[in-house]
Design an enzyme around this catalytic site. Structure first.
Site, PDB file in Angstrom:
ATOM      1  N   ASP A 141      -7.431  20.039  20.329  1.00  0.00           N
ATOM      2  CA  ASP A 141      -8.278  21.012  19.622  1.00  0.00           C
ATOM      3  C   ASP A 141      -9.707  20.516  19.498  1.00  0.00           C
ATOM      4  O   ASP A 141      -9.955  19.315  19.541  1.00  0.00           O
ATOM      5  CB  ASP A 141      -7.821  21.182  18.164  1.00  0.00           C
ATOM      6  CG  ASP A 141      -6.429  21.687  18.064  1.00  0.00           C
ATOM      7  OD1 ASP A 141      -5.964  22.334  18.997  1.00  0.00           O
ATOM      8  OD2 ASP A 141      -5.822  21.405  17.008  1.00  0.00           O
TER       9      ASP A 141
HETATM   10  N1  URA Z   1      -1.526  19.192  17.630  1.00  0.00           N
HETATM   11  C1  URA Z   1      -2.582  19.783  17.038  1.00  0.00           C
HETATM   12  O1  URA Z   1      -2.448  20.396  15.991  1.00  0.00           O
HETATM   13  N2  URA Z   1      -3.781  19.644  17.615  1.00  0.00           N
HETATM   14  C2  URA Z   1      -3.994  18.966  18.766  1.00  0.00           C
HETATM   15  O2  URA Z   1      -5.116  18.889  19.244  1.00  0.00           O
HETATM   16  C3  URA Z   1      -2.873  18.378  19.375  1.00  0.00           C
HETATM   17  C4  URA Z   1      -1.648  18.508  18.777  1.00  0.00           C
END
Ligand code: URA
Length: 273
Positions: A104
């Site tokens: 993310d």
């Molecule tokens: N889980 C999440 O919530 N975000 C990420 O970037 C990777 C795994």
């Protein structure tokens, strides 16, 4: 087509399907958007985003320590102009890399980039079940009961093409508490699935919003010796260990081969009727 593109290092097979459907792929000057597309690498001229795809490029494997506030794509969404991981990884060869899975915008830590589509496919495909480990800091004091319910699985909404398609329980995960204070908890969580924003959604759904999230390991690879925002190529040892693990998973998925330690019942039946 998607196999040719992924072997040439354009992206993983699934991401190549999306490139085709988005109209970014041309064969002999014609845009192709409908799958399946069959091509002959020896005679067809393939372009992605206007760039010719060559079948044999050196394979590169890069580990980036992704900072927060960075998108894991080559191009940001229209109207947004945020930093991308490609603003940070500028390999001197100029070879086009693509990210293996995604983190993310706010998530930091270990992100692999490569031009090896087959390897990327194995690293992200659920049937290989490669473990990914995250270190999270959450608001609130996580109880032992909470830890147990995360480990057993949490119902999360499933979405397909932006639409909700019901809810399903996450597969078993491993949780280790690193530090527990009155109003915040640091934990490590290891999962083998890769659902969208899975760690954030799991913790938020039981009342613990994430303040900080970092991926610290993918299978045998550890985020070590790289400053935030910096990258390096995987070492030979890291690559060897990773390949060995994927090969053993592959062999496991295909079932045991008759060998010294297994009994080939067909042959024994034939020789000892
Ligand atoms: N889980 C999440 O919530 N975000 C990420 O970037 C990777 C795994």
């Amino acid at each position: 087509m998607q196999r040719v593109l992924s072997q040439a290092g354009v992206a993983s097979r699934r991401a190549c399907e999306a490139l085709i459907e988005e109209g970014r792929v041309e064969v002999n000057g014609r845009v192709v958007t409908r799958l399946p597309v069959f091509v002959d690498v020896s005679s067809d001229r393939i372009r992605v985003d206007g760039k010719v795809v060559s079948a044999s490029e050196r394979k590169l494997y890069v580990m980036l320590n992704k900072p927060a506030r960075t998108v894991t794509t080559a191009r940001d969404e229209p109207g947004l102009d945020r930093r991308t991981v490609f603003d940070l990884v500028d390999h001197p060869s100029g070879i086009r890399l693509f990210p293996v899975g995604r983190l993310d915008f706010e998530t930091m830590g270990l992100l692999l980039l490569t031009n090896d589509g087959e390897m990327a496919n194995a690293l992200t495909h659920p049937r290989y079940g490669l473990a990914k480990t995250y270190r999270a800091i959450v608001r609130g004091r996580l109880s032992d009961d909470d830890v147990e319910s995360i480990e057993r699985g949490i119902y999360l909404a499933d979405r397909k093409e932006g639409r909700s398609t019901g809810a399903s329980r996450t597969a078993r995960v491993q949780v280790e508490i690193i530090k527990r204070d009155r109003d915040r908890t640091t934990l490590q969580i290891t999962l083998k699935e890769g659902r969208n924003r899975q760690v954030r959604r799991m913790l938020a759904s039981i009342g613990y919003p994430i303040k900080k999230l970092e991926r610290v390991a993918i299978g045998p690879l550890r985020l070590k010796g790289i400053a935030r925002g910096a990258w390096r190529e995987l070492s030979r040892d890291e690559l060897r260990t990773l390949r060995r693990l994927l090969r053993s998973r592959d062999a496991g998925l295909r079932g045991p081969k008759p060998g010294r330690d297994t009994v080939d019942t067909r042959r024994s039946r034939m020789t000892h009727p």
